[in-house]
Design a protein around this motif. Structure first.
Motif, short mmCIF file in Angstrom:
data_model
loop_
_atom_site.label_atom_id
_atom_site.label_comp_id
_atom_site.label_asym_id
_atom_site.label_seq_id
_atom_site.Cartn_x
_atom_site.Cartn_y
_atom_site.Cartn_z
N ALA A 215 0.83 -1.21 0.00
CA ALA A 215 0.00 0.00 0.00
C ALA A 215 0.87 1.26 0.00
O ALA A 215 0.87 2.06 0.94
N THR A 216 1.58 1.42 -1.09
CA THR A 216 2.39 2.61 -1.32
C THR A 216 1.93 3.23 -2.64
O THR A 216 1.19 2.61 -3.41
N THR A 217 2.38 4.45 -2.90
CA THR A 217 2.02 5.10 -4.17
C THR A 217 2.54 4.28 -5.34
O THR A 217 1.83 4.04 -6.34
N THR A 218 3.78 3.80 -5.24
CA THR A 218 4.35 2.98 -6.30
C THR A 218 3.60 1.66 -6.44
O THR A 218 3.33 1.19 -7.55
N GLY A 219 3.22 1.07 -5.30
CA GLY A 219 2.49 -0.19 -5.35
C GLY A 219 1.15 -0.05 -6.03
O GLY A 219 0.73 -0.94 -6.79
N ARG A 220 0.47 1.07 -5.81
CA ARG A 220 -0.84 1.28 -6.45
C ARG A 220 -0.69 1.40 -7.96
O ARG A 220 -1.46 0.81 -8.74
N VAL A 221 0.30 2.17 -8.39
CA VAL A 221 0.54 2.33 -9.83
C VAL A 221 0.92 0.99 -10.45
O VAL A 221 0.44 0.62 -11.53
N ASP A 222 1.76 0.24 -9.75
CA ASP A 222 2.19 -1.06 -10.26
C ASP A 222 1.02 -2.02 -10.41
O ASP A 222 0.92 -2.75 -11.40
N LEU A 223 0.10 -2.01 -9.43
CA LEU A 223 -1.07 -2.88 -9.51
C LEU A 223 -1.96 -2.49 -10.69
O LEU A 223 -2.41 -3.34 -11.46
N LEU A 224 -2.21 -1.20 -10.83
CA LEU A 224 -3.10 -0.73 -11.89
C LEU A 224 -2.53 -0.99 -13.29
O LEU A 224 -3.28 -1.14 -14.25
N THR A 225 -1.21 -1.03 -13.41
CA THR A 225 -0.59 -1.18 -14.73
C THR A 225 -0.09 -2.59 -15.01
O THR A 225 0.47 -2.84 -16.08
N SER A 226 -0.29 -3.53 -14.07
CA SER A 226 0.22 -4.89 -14.24
C SER A 226 -0.68 -5.70 -15.17
O SER A 226 -1.84 -5.98 -14.83
N LEU A 267 -1.78 -3.33 2.34
CA LEU A 267 -1.81 -3.86 0.97
C LEU A 267 -2.89 -3.18 0.15
O LEU A 267 -3.98 -2.88 0.64
N TRP A 268 -2.58 -2.94 -1.14
CA TRP A 268 -3.59 -2.62 -2.13
C TRP A 268 -4.09 -3.92 -2.74
O TRP A 268 -3.29 -4.83 -3.00
N GLN A 269 -5.40 -4.00 -2.99
CA GLN A 269 -5.96 -5.17 -3.64
C GLN A 269 -6.98 -4.72 -4.69
O GLN A 269 -7.67 -3.72 -4.52
N ALA A 270 -7.05 -5.49 -5.78
CA ALA A 270 -7.98 -5.17 -6.86
C ALA A 270 -9.28 -5.93 -6.63
O ALA A 270 -9.28 -7.14 -6.41
N GLU A 271 -10.40 -5.20 -6.73
CA GLU A 271 -11.71 -5.77 -6.45
C GLU A 271 -12.69 -5.36 -7.55
O GLU A 271 -12.65 -4.22 -8.04
N SER A 272 -13.54 -6.28 -7.95
CA SER A 272 -14.63 -5.96 -8.87
C SER A 272 -15.96 -6.26 -8.19
O SER A 272 -16.03 -7.06 -7.25
#
Length: 390
Positions: A215-226, A267-272
Motif C-alpha cells: 500500500a504505497t504510491t508505487t504499489g498502487r501504480v504497479d497494480l493498476l498497470t500490471s 496492501l492494495w488489492q484489486a476488487e470488482s
C-alpha cells in the motif's frame, strides 16, 4: 461464549443470544447445504425462495443466524475432492440461530489472561511452495487449467484465552467481514475484506478480489498497470459471472465496478463488483452450491482447479477460503474467509495463498503469501500480563 459473528446487522450487535445450533462434519453424511436450509426453516428462517422472503413474526424472537461453511464443504457440494485433511478440530459447517435481547445482555468482565503461542510451524517450506507454483504453471502449459489458487497453512500451540487475539484480528483495517464465531472448543476469527455473496432487495452481489501490492504510491501504480494481475483478475470475474448466472434471472448479470483498487491493512488489492437479480424459486441450498467455494480462491475452470489444489496443497484449508457471515429474514451477507484464523483446544491456525497464472513468478508468489499473512500473525502475536487488548 463471545457473540460477534461477521456481518451482524448494527441493530443486533451486542444484543445476540443463541437460540439453536447445528454443526456438520463429513462423518455425519447427507447434504450439508440441504440440511442448512432445513435447519434454518425449522427455526423461523425459511429460505426456500430467496426472491420472495418471508416477513413477519419469527418464533422465539429470532432475528437471524450466523453461517460458516468451509472450503472443503464447498468442494464436496461441487463434487470435487476435498483435499488434504482438515488440520483443525472444527466442524465443516456451523449454523447458529440468534435472537436479540432488549436491553442488551450485560457483558462479563474477566481479568486479562496472558496469551502466548509457540513459533509457527509451516505446512511447506518456501521451496516447496515455489515448486507447487511451478506445478500449477506446468498444468496451465498443458491446457489443464487457466489459473489455480494455492494456499499454505501454519500452526502453533497456544496457552491462555484466544478470544482477545481473535478480536484484534477482526478489527484489522479494511475487514469488511470482521468478527468472531465461537463453538464448543473452537473459534474462528475473520478479517476478510471480500464478499462471497450478498443478497439484498432481490439483488445478488459478489466482490472478487485478485491482485495485491504494497500500500504505497508505487504499489498502487504497479497494480493498476500490471498486465499479469489484470489478466488474473479478469479470469476470476468471468468465473464469478458464470457462477451468478446459474442462480440469476436470465440476462441480469452485470459488472458494476471492474478492477477497483481497495486497501486492506498495508496492501492494495484489486476488487470488482458483480451483480444480478435473483431468480424466482432459488433456495439457499442451491445458492450455496453455485458459489461455494469461491472462484477467487479456487481458479478456472473451478472443478479442474480444485482437482489440482487437492493434489498440491499439503494441509487442508480448514476455516479459510470458505464462507462466513449473516443470514437474516430479508437478506444474507457471506464473506469469503481469507485473512482468517482458527483455534481448537490446543492449536492456533492461519492460512494464506494466492492465484497462480502462466505469468506467475514462484518466488514472488511465496513473497505475496507472506505479505498477506503478516498482519494476521501480528494481530495474533503473544501478549504479556501488561499488554492491553483492544
Amino acid at each position: 461464549m463471545l457473540v460477534d459473528p461477521p456481518a451482524t446487522p448494527a441493530a443486533c450487535r451486542g444484543r445476540l443470544v443463541e437460540r439453536a445450533r447445528w454443526q456438520w462434519r463429513p462423518t455425519d453424511g447427507g447434504d450439508p447445504a440441504a440440511h442448512t436450509e432445513a435447519f434454518l426453516a425449522a427455526h423461523g428462517l425459511p429460505l426456500h425462495d430467496l426472491a420472495h422472503p418471508t416477513t413477519g413474526h419469527h418464533p422465539d424472537g429470532v432475528c437471524g443466524a450466523a453461517l460458516y461453511l468451509s472450503a472443503a464443504a464447498g468442494a464436496l457440494l461441487t463434487g470435487a475432492p476435498t483435499g488434504a485433511p482438515n488440520p483443525t478440530d472444527l466442524p465443516e459447517v456451523a449454523v447458529v440461530v440468534y435472537a436479540h435481547t432488549d436491553p442488551p445482555p450485560r457483558p462479563h468482565h474477566h481479568p486479562p489472561t496472558p496469551w502466548s503461542h509457540t513459533p509457527w510451524t509451516e505446512s511447506w517450506t518456501p521451496r516447496q511452495h515455489a515448486d507447487a507454483v511451478t506445478a500449477v504453471r506446468d498444468a496451465i502449459g498443458r491446457g489443464d487449467i487457466y489459473q489455480a489458487n494455492l494456499v499454505g497453512h501454519a500452526a502453533a500451540t497456544y496457552t491462555g484465552d484466544p478470544l482477545p487475539a481473535l478480536t484484534r484480528l477482526a478489527h484489522l483495517p479494511g475487514a469488511r467481514y470482521g468478527g468472531v464465531l465461537t463453538g464448543p472448543d473452537w473459534a474462528i476469527g475473520c478479517a476478510s475484506p471480500e464478499t462471497l455473496i450478498e443478497l439484498r432487495h432481490g439483488t445478488l452481489t459478489t466482490r472478487p478480489i485478485k491482485g495485491t501490492r504494497p500500500a504505497t504510491t508505487t504499489g498502487r501504480v504497479d497494480l493498476l498497470t500490471s498486465a499479469k494481475e489484470r489478466a488474473e483478475h479478469i479470469m476470476i470475474v468471468d468465473l464469478e459471472r458464470n457462477d451468478l448466472a446459474r442462480v440469476a434471472a436470465t440476462g441480469t448479470v452485470r459488472v458494476d465496478d471492474l478492477f477497483a483498487v481497495r486497501r486492506w491493512c498495508d496492501l492494495w488489492q484489486a476488487e470488482s463488483t458483480i451483480r444480478a437479480q435473483v431468480a424466482d424459486g432459488l433456495g439457499l441450498a442451491d445458492l450455496l452450491r453455485a458459489v461455494c467455494p469461491g472462484g477467487s480462491v479456487t481458479g478456472a475452470p473451478k472443478l479442474a482447479a480444485l482437482n489440482h489444489i487437492a493434489a498440491l496443497e499439503p494441509a487442508g484449508r480448514g476455516a479459510s477460503m470458505g464462507a462466513l457471515g449473516w443470514i437474516g429474514p430479508n437478506h444474507l451477507d457471506l464473506g469469503l474467509t481469507i485473512r482468517t484464523a482458527a483455534v481448537d483446544t490446543t492449536t492456533l491456525h492461519v492460512w494464506a495463498g494466492g492465484g497462480i497464472t502462466w505469468d506467475s513468478d514462484p518466488d514472488a508468489e511465496v513473497a505475496e503469501a507472506a505479505a498477506k499473512t503478516a498482519p494476521v500473525r501480528a494481530a495474533l502475536a503473544p501478549t504479556t500480563p501488561h499488554t492491553h487488548d483492544r
